[in-house]
Scaffold this motif. Structure first.
Motif, PDB file in Angstrom:
ATOM      1  N   SER A 127       0.831  -1.207   0.000  1.00  0.00           N
ATOM      2  CA  SER A 127       0.000   0.000   0.000  1.00  0.00           C
ATOM      3  C   SER A 127       0.861   1.251   0.000  1.00  0.00           C
ATOM      4  CB  SER A 127      -0.896  -0.007   1.237  1.00  0.00           C
ATOM      5  OG  SER A 127      -1.540   1.238   1.394  1.00  0.00           O
ATOM      6  N   LEU A 128       0.485   2.222  -0.819  1.00  0.00           N
ATOM      7  CA  LEU A 128       1.204   3.496  -0.842  1.00  0.00           C
ATOM      8  C   LEU A 128       1.109   4.221   0.503  1.00  0.00           C
ATOM      9  CD1 LEU A 128       0.388   5.110  -4.318  1.00  0.00           C
ATOM     10  CD2 LEU A 128       2.628   4.474  -3.466  1.00  0.00           C
ATOM     11  N   THR A 129      -0.036   4.112   1.143  1.00  0.00           N
ATOM     12  CA  THR A 129      -0.254   4.883   2.365  1.00  0.00           C
ATOM     13  C   THR A 129       0.653   4.431   3.510  1.00  0.00           C
ATOM     14  OG1 THR A 129      -2.028   3.370   3.015  1.00  0.00           O
ATOM     15  CG2 THR A 129      -2.659   5.350   1.797  1.00  0.00           C
ATOM     16  N   ARG A 130       1.215   3.235   3.414  1.00  0.00           N
ATOM     17  CA  ARG A 130       2.076   2.735   4.484  1.00  0.00           C
ATOM     18  C   ARG A 130       3.556   2.815   4.113  1.00  0.00           C
ATOM     19  NH1 ARG A 130      -1.160  -2.703   6.458  1.00  0.00           N
ATOM     20  NH2 ARG A 130      -3.236  -1.799   6.457  1.00  0.00           N
ATOM     21  N   SER A 131       3.855   3.443   2.997  1.00  0.00           N
ATOM     22  CA  SER A 131       5.220   3.442   2.481  1.00  0.00           C
ATOM     23  C   SER A 131       6.000   4.673   2.913  1.00  0.00           C
ATOM     24  CB  SER A 131       5.191   3.376   0.949  1.00  0.00           C
ATOM     25  OG  SER A 131       4.521   2.230   0.490  1.00  0.00           O
ATOM     26  N   ARG A 183      15.004  16.352   1.762  1.00  0.00           N
ATOM     27  CA  ARG A 183      13.932  16.541   2.753  1.00  0.00           C
ATOM     28  C   ARG A 183      13.047  15.311   2.918  1.00  0.00           C
ATOM     29  NH1 ARG A 183      11.671  22.650   2.933  1.00  0.00           N
ATOM     30  NH2 ARG A 183      13.609  23.789   2.505  1.00  0.00           N
ATOM     31  N   VAL A 184      12.826  14.553   1.840  1.00  0.00           N
ATOM     32  CA  VAL A 184      11.769  13.536   1.896  1.00  0.00           C
ATOM     33  C   VAL A 184      12.258  12.095   1.906  1.00  0.00           C
ATOM     34  CG1 VAL A 184      10.166  15.103   0.751  1.00  0.00           C
ATOM     35  CG2 VAL A 184      11.419  13.420  -0.627  1.00  0.00           C
ATOM     36  N   VAL A 185      13.485  11.827   1.495  1.00  0.00           N
ATOM     37  CA  VAL A 185      13.951  10.439   1.439  1.00  0.00           C
ATOM     38  C   VAL A 185      13.932   9.819   2.837  1.00  0.00           C
ATOM     39  CG1 VAL A 185      15.986   8.979   1.059  1.00  0.00           C
ATOM     40  CG2 VAL A 185      15.341  10.692  -0.641  1.00  0.00           C
ATOM     41  N   GLY A 186      13.338   8.632   2.906  1.00  0.00           N
ATOM     42  CA  GLY A 186      13.243   7.916   4.181  1.00  0.00           C
ATOM     43  C   GLY A 186      12.104   8.362   5.068  1.00  0.00           C
ATOM     44  N   ARG A 187      11.314   9.327   4.601  1.00  0.00           N
ATOM     45  CA  ARG A 187      10.216   9.844   5.423  1.00  0.00           C
ATOM     46  C   ARG A 187       8.883   9.243   4.981  1.00  0.00           C
ATOM     47  NH1 ARG A 187      12.442  14.128   8.381  1.00  0.00           N
ATOM     48  NH2 ARG A 187      10.588  13.808   9.676  1.00  0.00           N
ATOM     49  N   ARG A 188       7.969   9.137   5.934  1.00  0.00           N
ATOM     50  CA  ARG A 188       6.631   8.609   5.640  1.00  0.00           C
ATOM     51  C   ARG A 188       5.857   9.571   4.748  1.00  0.00           C
ATOM     52  NH1 ARG A 188       4.005   4.818   7.931  1.00  0.00           N
ATOM     53  NH2 ARG A 188       4.921   3.459   9.501  1.00  0.00           N
ATOM     54  N   PHE A 189       4.985   9.014   3.950  1.00  0.00           N
ATOM     55  CA  PHE A 189       4.192   9.837   3.039  1.00  0.00           C
ATOM     56  C   PHE A 189       3.432  10.921   3.785  1.00  0.00           C
ATOM     57  CE2 PHE A 189       3.612   6.950  -0.912  1.00  0.00           C
ATOM     58  CZ  PHE A 189       4.986   6.802  -0.986  1.00  0.00           C
ATOM     59  N   ALA A 190       2.894  10.556   4.957  1.00  0.00           N
ATOM     60  CA  ALA A 190       2.075  11.514   5.719  1.00  0.00           C
ATOM     61  C   ALA A 190       2.885  12.720   6.185  1.00  0.00           C
ATOM     62  CB  ALA A 190       1.441  10.807   6.916  1.00  0.00           C
ATOM     63  N   VAL A 215       5.450  21.449  -9.222  1.00  0.00           N
ATOM     64  CA  VAL A 215       6.021  20.115  -9.040  1.00  0.00           C
ATOM     65  C   VAL A 215       5.567  19.518  -7.699  1.00  0.00           C
ATOM     66  CG1 VAL A 215       8.167  18.820  -8.703  1.00  0.00           C
ATOM     67  CG2 VAL A 215       8.018  20.568 -10.497  1.00  0.00           C
ATOM     68  N   LEU A 216       5.591  20.330  -6.655  1.00  0.00           N
ATOM     69  CA  LEU A 216       5.201  19.839  -5.333  1.00  0.00           C
ATOM     70  C   LEU A 216       3.721  19.462  -5.293  1.00  0.00           C
ATOM     71  CD1 LEU A 216       7.089  22.236  -2.881  1.00  0.00           C
ATOM     72  CD2 LEU A 216       7.697  19.909  -3.575  1.00  0.00           C
ATOM     73  N   ALA A 217       2.898  20.226  -5.990  1.00  0.00           N
ATOM     74  CA  ALA A 217       1.462  19.916  -6.033  1.00  0.00           C
ATOM     75  C   ALA A 217       1.242  18.534  -6.636  1.00  0.00           C
ATOM     76  CB  ALA A 217       0.720  20.985  -6.826  1.00  0.00           C
ATOM     77  N   THR A 218       1.986  18.235  -7.721  1.00  0.00           N
ATOM     78  CA  THR A 218       1.863  16.921  -8.361  1.00  0.00           C
ATOM     79  C   THR A 218       2.375  15.824  -7.435  1.00  0.00           C
ATOM     80  OG1 THR A 218       2.154  17.922 -10.537  1.00  0.00           O
ATOM     81  CG2 THR A 218       2.506  15.543 -10.374  1.00  0.00           C
ATOM     82  N   LEU A 219       3.480  16.086  -6.745  1.00  0.00           N
ATOM     83  CA  LEU A 219       4.027  15.100  -5.812  1.00  0.00           C
ATOM     84  C   LEU A 219       3.023  14.794  -4.705  1.00  0.00           C
ATOM     85  CD1 LEU A 219       6.329  13.406  -4.596  1.00  0.00           C
ATOM     86  CD2 LEU A 219       7.137  15.486  -3.462  1.00  0.00           C
ATOM     87  N   LEU A 220       2.427  15.810  -4.144  1.00  0.00           N
ATOM     88  CA  LEU A 220       1.491  15.606  -3.031  1.00  0.00           C
ATOM     89  C   LEU A 220       0.223  14.898  -3.497  1.00  0.00           C
ATOM     90  CD1 LEU A 220       1.877  18.979  -1.083  1.00  0.00           C
ATOM     91  CD2 LEU A 220       3.028  16.789  -0.708  1.00  0.00           C
ATOM     92  N   GLU A 221      -0.216  15.212  -4.721  1.00  0.00           N
ATOM     93  CA  GLU A 221      -1.370  14.489  -5.278  1.00  0.00           C
ATOM     94  C   GLU A 221      -1.055  13.007  -5.413  1.00  0.00           C
ATOM     95  OE1 GLU A 221      -2.330  16.266  -8.987  1.00  0.00           O
ATOM     96  OE2 GLU A 221      -2.954  18.186  -8.125  1.00  0.00           O
ATOM     97  N   THR A 222       0.173  12.716  -5.814  1.00  0.00           N
ATOM     98  CA  THR A 222       0.589  11.323  -5.971  1.00  0.00           C
ATOM     99  C   THR A 222       0.603  10.608  -4.625  1.00  0.00           C
ATOM    100  OG1 THR A 222       2.003  11.982  -7.820  1.00  0.00           O
ATOM    101  CG2 THR A 222       2.401   9.807  -6.872  1.00  0.00           C
ATOM    102  N   LEU A 223       1.047  11.299  -3.587  1.00  0.00           N
ATOM    103  CA  LEU A 223       1.147  10.701  -2.264  1.00  0.00           C
ATOM    104  C   LEU A 223      -0.215  10.391  -1.659  1.00  0.00           C
ATOM    105  CD1 LEU A 223       3.954  12.895  -0.649  1.00  0.00           C
ATOM    106  CD2 LEU A 223       4.182  10.590  -1.555  1.00  0.00           C
ATOM    107  N   VAL A 224      -1.182  11.256  -1.869  1.00  0.00           N
ATOM    108  CA  VAL A 224      -2.483  11.093  -1.203  1.00  0.00           C
ATOM    109  C   VAL A 224      -3.532  10.450  -2.088  1.00  0.00           C
ATOM    110  CG1 VAL A 224      -2.043  13.091   0.252  1.00  0.00           C
ATOM    111  CG2 VAL A 224      -3.330  13.403  -1.858  1.00  0.00           C
ATOM    112  N   GLU A 225      -3.199  10.263  -3.357  1.00  0.00           N
ATOM    113  CA  GLU A 225      -4.193   9.720  -4.291  1.00  0.00           C
ATOM    114  C   GLU A 225      -4.701   8.366  -3.799  1.00  0.00           C
ATOM    115  OE1 GLU A 225      -2.911   8.529  -8.321  1.00  0.00           O
ATOM    116  OE2 GLU A 225      -4.316  10.012  -9.024  1.00  0.00           O
ATOM    117  N   GLN A 226      -5.988   8.220  -3.755  1.00  0.00           N
ATOM    118  CA  GLN A 226      -6.590   6.969  -3.307  1.00  0.00           C
ATOM    119  C   GLN A 226      -6.662   5.995  -4.473  1.00  0.00           C
ATOM    120  OE1 GLN A 226      -7.454   6.251  -0.086  1.00  0.00           O
ATOM    121  NE2 GLN A 226      -6.393   8.178   0.312  1.00  0.00           N
TER     122      GLN A 226
END
Length: 339
Positions: A127-131, A183-190, A215-226
């Protein structure tokens, strides 16, 4: 509570019925097992087991078979699962170790589980949400267009094309890539949104800030996309070996297995850690009331990112099946941790 002797009689009935596919009689039990009591005592114990709903008489023969309740007690009182043989463990290791990417890992896991257990194997994608984020790559496609590639700790890869408000050169792109990953490597999606919220303001050029925000808007959409959860299923043909284990027809089982929502719910009932066994009528879906589902979470670092398991008839080798499911989940978790 049943006495230890009657539990031993129940264990013997389950083992014999699973192995022979024939209802078990008291004479066969005393001949095959060292129960230490007379056939008359065994008959009396079987009568008590039947009265309490742990075994049943399928027809007028003298033999008995376990009920869902009987299988449940058998599983709950298992002293341990059956360990895999050295050749089996070696085969798992070599087969999964040669996988080239996450898709290959999942496909190989399904085939392996189906072969080891001779049941239907079901594997859920991580699951993406747990990655957590392993890497974010930014690739220039055109002066005002780039590709964002998000790679997770489980090997899952998500790609998005980003149309930029203005051209963005290779030098600022490399700068953004480096700052973003730091900033983000190794960090939880949340945690990512908070970690990058001030990133645009760290760029001096106003035009660059607009591009970074895009770019950040697209990244965040990817992270939270259900995203729809993905499953792979294999070994359905194994069910044809058990045709007589299913009342009237195997069709309801096959129809239930075709519904991903049903399978996702089944796997969702598995505990985050530890094994879950659902037997017969414990499965809510009507088409699966003649089956048992053995499932467990898998993942890296001791945390489950998805589930895997098998579906088969209630007349199942529970110790062997549970041992195989647990071993495969452990190996898959190791591969994800090392990849």
């Amino acid at each position: 509570m049943l006495s230890e002797r009657r539990l031993e009689v129940l264990r013997a009935i389950v083992q014999d019925y699973v192995g022979t596919e024939e209802p078990v009689g008291s004479k066969a039990l005393t001949e095959r097992h060292k129960l230490g009591v007379s056939p008359a005592t065994v008959r009396n114990d079987m009568a008590v087991l039947e009265d309490e709903g742990f075994i049943a008489q399928p027809h007028t023969s003298a033999g008995r078979i376990p009920t869902d309740k009987g299988y449940r007690l058998f599983v709950d009182r298992l002293a341990g699962v059956k360990p895999l043989s050295t050749p089996e463990r070696r085969a798992i290791h070599s087969f999964l170790d040669s996988a080239v990417d996450l898709d290959d890992v999942v496909a190989r896991t399904v085939r392996l589980l189906a072969q080891l257990t001779r049941q239907v194997a079901v594997v859920q994608y991580p699951s993406l949400t747990r990655s957590t984020v392993r890497h974010v790559e930014l690739l220039s496609l055109a002066p005002a267009r780039l590709m964002l590639v998000l790679i997770t700790d489980t090997g899952r890869v998500e790609q998005r094309v980003v149309d930029l408000p203005s051209p963005f050169g290779e030098t600022p792109l490399a700068d953004l890539r480096a700052r973003l990953n730091s900033r983000v490597v190794g960090r939880r999606f949340a945690d990512v949104p908070q970690l990058v919220q001030d990133l645009p303001e760290s760029f001096e050029e106003v035009e660059d800030r607009g591009t970074v925000s895009t770019v950040l808007a697209t990244l965040l959409e990817t992270l939270v996309e259900q995203r729809e959860e993905r499953l792979v299923i294999g070994g359905t043909a194994n069910l044809t070996r058990f045709g007589h284990d299913f009342p009237l027809t195997i069709r309801p089982v096959l129809e239930a297995l075709e519904e991903q929502v049903v399978l996702l719910k089944l796997l969702g009932e598995a505990q985050e850690s530890g094994m879950t066994v659902r037997i017969g009528h414990e499965n809510a879906h009507e088409g699966l009331t003649s089956t048992s589902v053995v499932s467990v979470g898998y993942g890296s670092g001791g945390e489950a990112v998805a589930k895997l398991g098998v579906v088969g008839p209630t007349r199942m080798d529970y110790p062997g099946t549970m041992g195989a499911v647990r071993a495969v989940a452990r190996y898959v978790g190791q591969i994800l941790a090392e990849s």
